[in-house]
Design a protein around this motif. Structure first.
Motif, short mmCIF file in Angstrom:
data_model
loop_
_atom_site.label_atom_id
_atom_site.label_comp_id
_atom_site.label_asym_id
_atom_site.label_seq_id
_atom_site.Cartn_x
_atom_site.Cartn_y
_atom_site.Cartn_z
N HIS A 53 18.81 -0.16 -2.16
CA HIS A 53 17.72 0.30 -1.51
C HIS A 53 17.88 0.03 -0.03
O HIS A 53 18.09 -0.87 0.70
N ILE A 54 17.96 1.23 0.62
CA ILE A 54 18.26 1.25 2.08
C ILE A 54 17.26 1.92 3.01
O ILE A 54 16.49 2.84 2.54
N TYR A 55 16.96 1.14 4.09
CA TYR A 55 15.63 1.44 4.63
C TYR A 55 16.25 1.65 6.18
O TYR A 55 16.86 0.99 6.78
N TYR A 114 4.05 -6.49 16.11
CA TYR A 114 3.03 -5.66 15.24
C TYR A 114 4.11 -4.72 14.76
O TYR A 114 3.99 -4.26 13.48
N SER A 115 5.14 -3.97 15.24
CA SER A 115 5.91 -2.90 14.90
C SER A 115 6.79 -3.42 13.86
O SER A 115 7.04 -2.77 12.87
N GLU A 116 7.23 -4.79 13.85
CA GLU A 116 7.89 -5.43 12.75
C GLU A 116 7.08 -5.56 11.44
O GLU A 116 7.45 -5.53 10.33
N GLN A 117 5.61 -6.14 11.70
CA GLN A 117 4.75 -6.38 10.62
C GLN A 117 4.50 -4.91 9.92
O GLN A 117 4.55 -4.91 8.78
N ARG A 118 4.53 -3.88 10.62
CA ARG A 118 4.12 -2.52 10.14
C ARG A 118 5.21 -1.96 9.19
O ARG A 118 5.06 -1.37 8.28
N ALA A 119 6.34 -2.30 9.70
CA ALA A 119 7.67 -1.74 9.04
C ALA A 119 7.73 -2.28 7.71
O ALA A 119 7.88 -1.77 6.65
N ILE A 120 7.63 -3.82 7.54
CA ILE A 120 7.80 -4.62 6.57
C ILE A 120 6.69 -3.90 5.43
O ILE A 120 6.73 -3.75 4.31
N GLU A 121 5.27 -3.91 5.73
CA GLU A 121 4.14 -3.46 5.23
C GLU A 121 4.45 -2.18 4.55
O GLU A 121 4.08 -2.13 3.42
N PHE A 122 5.03 -1.12 5.56
CA PHE A 122 5.02 0.12 4.99
C PHE A 122 6.05 0.25 3.91
O PHE A 122 5.90 1.01 2.68
N ILE A 123 7.18 -0.52 3.97
CA ILE A 123 8.25 -0.58 2.85
C ILE A 123 7.72 -1.30 1.65
O ILE A 123 7.84 -0.58 0.58
N GLN A 124 6.79 -2.28 1.63
CA GLN A 124 6.55 -3.06 0.71
C GLN A 124 5.34 -2.31 -0.06
O GLN A 124 5.17 -2.33 -1.22
N ASP A 125 4.70 -1.53 0.63
CA ASP A 125 3.69 -0.60 -0.07
C ASP A 125 4.20 0.31 -0.88
O ASP A 125 3.27 0.78 -1.75
N LEU A 126 5.46 0.77 -0.72
CA LEU A 126 6.04 1.73 -1.56
C LEU A 126 6.44 1.24 -2.68
O LEU A 126 6.90 2.06 -3.71
N ALA A 179 13.28 4.68 2.58
CA ALA A 179 12.16 4.98 3.34
C ALA A 179 12.54 4.85 4.90
O ALA A 179 13.70 4.29 5.00
N ALA A 180 11.72 5.08 5.83
CA ALA A 180 12.15 5.00 7.26
C ALA A 180 11.06 4.51 8.08
O ALA A 180 9.96 5.19 7.87
N VAL A 181 11.21 3.86 9.33
CA VAL A 181 10.28 3.43 10.17
C VAL A 181 10.74 3.99 11.33
O VAL A 181 11.82 3.42 12.02
N ALA A 182 10.20 4.98 12.44
CA ALA A 182 10.63 5.15 13.57
C ALA A 182 9.64 4.75 14.57
O ALA A 182 8.30 5.05 14.68
N ASN A 227 5.41 13.40 3.19
CA ASN A 227 6.01 12.05 3.23
C ASN A 227 5.89 11.64 4.64
O ASN A 227 6.65 10.43 4.93
N LEU A 228 5.39 12.27 5.49
CA LEU A 228 5.44 11.74 6.98
C LEU A 228 4.03 11.18 7.48
O LEU A 228 3.09 11.59 7.15
#
Length: 319
Positions: A134-136, A306-318, A162-165, A284-285
Motif C-alpha cells: 500500500h503506497i500513498y 490540519y493538512s497532515e490530519q486530513r491526509a491520514i483521514e483521507f487514506i484511512q477512510d478508503l 491514493a494521493a494527497v496534494a 476519483n478526484l
C-alpha cells in the motif's frame, strides 16, 4: 466526487494567509523524528536522495512525500507529515528532488514542476526492493503538481493506492502570474535567490552550457525559467514549460482516490488552481478548499497540522 465541506478554523492570527505561510515554513520545529538516508541512482546517471523514517511496528504501508520549490526533507512540513504518517503506522520516504538533498546533483538538468520521471523511478524501485503493498503519495506545492501529473499521464503499479496534494499549483502559468504580484514579492525574491545560487554552481560545473551574463540577466522567476528551466529540460521557453508541465490537463485521467487541499487564501494560487468543475464530475478526484490555510500552512494546535490530519483521514477512510 462532491466537494468536501470544510470545517477548518484556525486561531485568529493564523487566518491571515501570509502569517500562516511564514509560520509553518520558518518557525515550526519538528524534533522527534528519526530519519536515515539512502541514495537511488537514476537511469540517466544522476542520484536521488531518499530520507526514510519508520513506523513503530512492521507495516506494508508506505507514504512517499515530495517537497515544494527549493524545499527538501528538512523542511518542517515534510518532517511534520512524516511524523504523522509514522504515528499512524505508515513508513515514510521523503524524496529530495535533484539538487535539493544538500548537495549539487551530477547533471546539468535538475528538477522542475513537471518532472515526474523521478517519482516513477522511486516508485518502481521501492516495489522491486521492498515489501510495501500500500503506497500513498503526498506532495506539497511543486511536489503536489508532480504527483498529480504523474497520476494522470501514465499507468502505475497497483500498489499505489491514493494521493494527497497540498497547495497544488495545478496551473503553473497562473501561479507564475500570482508570484510576480507585489503581494508575493518577498517569496519570489527568496525563491529566485536560492535558484540563482544553484545555477551559479551549475555554471562552474558546466561552463559550456551557460555563461554568467545569462545568469545575471535573470530578474524574475519567469526569467529563470526562460534562461534555465526551459532550455535545460527540452522546452521552447518558460510558457511552453508551464503549459506542458501543469497538472490541470492531467486531472481528468487520474485513476485512484486523490485529494487536492488548496486554501482559498493561498496567495500563490490563481483561480485556475481550484478545479471545481473537474472534481464535481470525477469519480476519483476530491477537492477541499478551506477558507484559511495559506500556502502549505494549515496550523493546528496539538502538533499535527490540519493538512497532515486530513491526509491520514483521507487514506484511512478508503480502507
Amino acid at each position: 466526487m462532491p466537494l468536501f465541506e470544510n470545517k477548518y478554523r484556525p486561531p485568529l492570527l493564523f487566518r491571515n494567509g501570509h502569517f500562516s505561510t511564514v509560520f509553518a515554513s520558518g518557525l515550526r520545529r519538528i524534533t522527534n523524528l528519526k530519519q536515515y538516508r539512502t541514495q537511488l541512482p537514476t537511469p540517466d546517471g544522476d542520484i536521488l536522495d531518499l530520507d526514510w523514517s519508520d513506523a513503530p511496528t512492521k507495516t506494508d504501508k508506505l507514504a512517499i512525500i515530495i517537497h515544494g520549490l527549493e524545499g527538501g526533507s528538512i523542511r518542517p512540513y515534510m518532517k511534520g507529515s512524516a511524523r504523522a504518517f509514522n504515528q499512524n503506522n505508515i513508513d515514510v520516504v521523503c524524496l529530495n528532488l535533484r539538487g535539493c538533498g544538500g548537495h549539487t546533483n551530477k547533471l546539468y538538468t535538475s528538477y522542475h514542476s513537471g518532472r515526474s520521471d523521478d517519482l516513477k523511478t522511486v516508485v518502481e524501485s521501492i516495489i522491486t526492493k521492498y515489501r510495501y503493498q500500500h503506497i500513498y503519495l503526498n506532495g506539497f506545492s511543486l511536489g503536489a503538481n508532480i504527483i498529480l501529473k504523474y497520476l494522470g499521464e501514465q499507468d502505475y503499479p497497483s500498489q499505489v493506492k491514493a494521493a494527497v496534494a497540498v497547495s497544488a499549483p495545478c496551473d503553473l502559468y497562473g501561479t507564475m502570474l500570482e508570484l510576480h504580484k507585489p503581494k508575493n514579492s518577498i517569496y519570489a525574491y527568496r525563491f529566485k535567490k536560492t535558484l540563482i545560487h544553484k545555477l551559479k554552481e551549475k555554471q562552474k560545473q558546466f561552463p559550456d552550457h551557460i555563461d554568467l551574463a545569462s545568469i545575471y540577466s535573470i530578474k524574475t522567476l519567469k526569467d529563470f525559467d526562460d534562461v534555465y528551466t526551459s532550455k535545460a529540460h527540452g522546452f521552447i521557453d518558460a510558457e511552453d514549460y508551464y503549459r506542458k508541465s501543469s497538472s490541470l490537463q492531467y486531472l481528468k485521467d487520474i485513476k485512484i482516490p486523490t485529494l487536492i487541499l488548496n486554501a482559498l487564501n493561498d496567495s500563490f494560487l490563481s483561480p485556475s488552481c481550484y478545479p471545481q468543475g473537474i472534481a464535481k464530475n470525477h469519480p476519483n478526484l476530491y477537492l477541499e478548499t478551506p477558507k484559511y490555510g495559506g500556502h502549505v500552512g494549515f496550523f493546528r494546535y496539538g502538533g499535527t497540522y490540519y493538512s497532515e490530519q486530513r491526509a491520514i483521514e483521507f487514506i484511512q477512510d478508503l480502507q
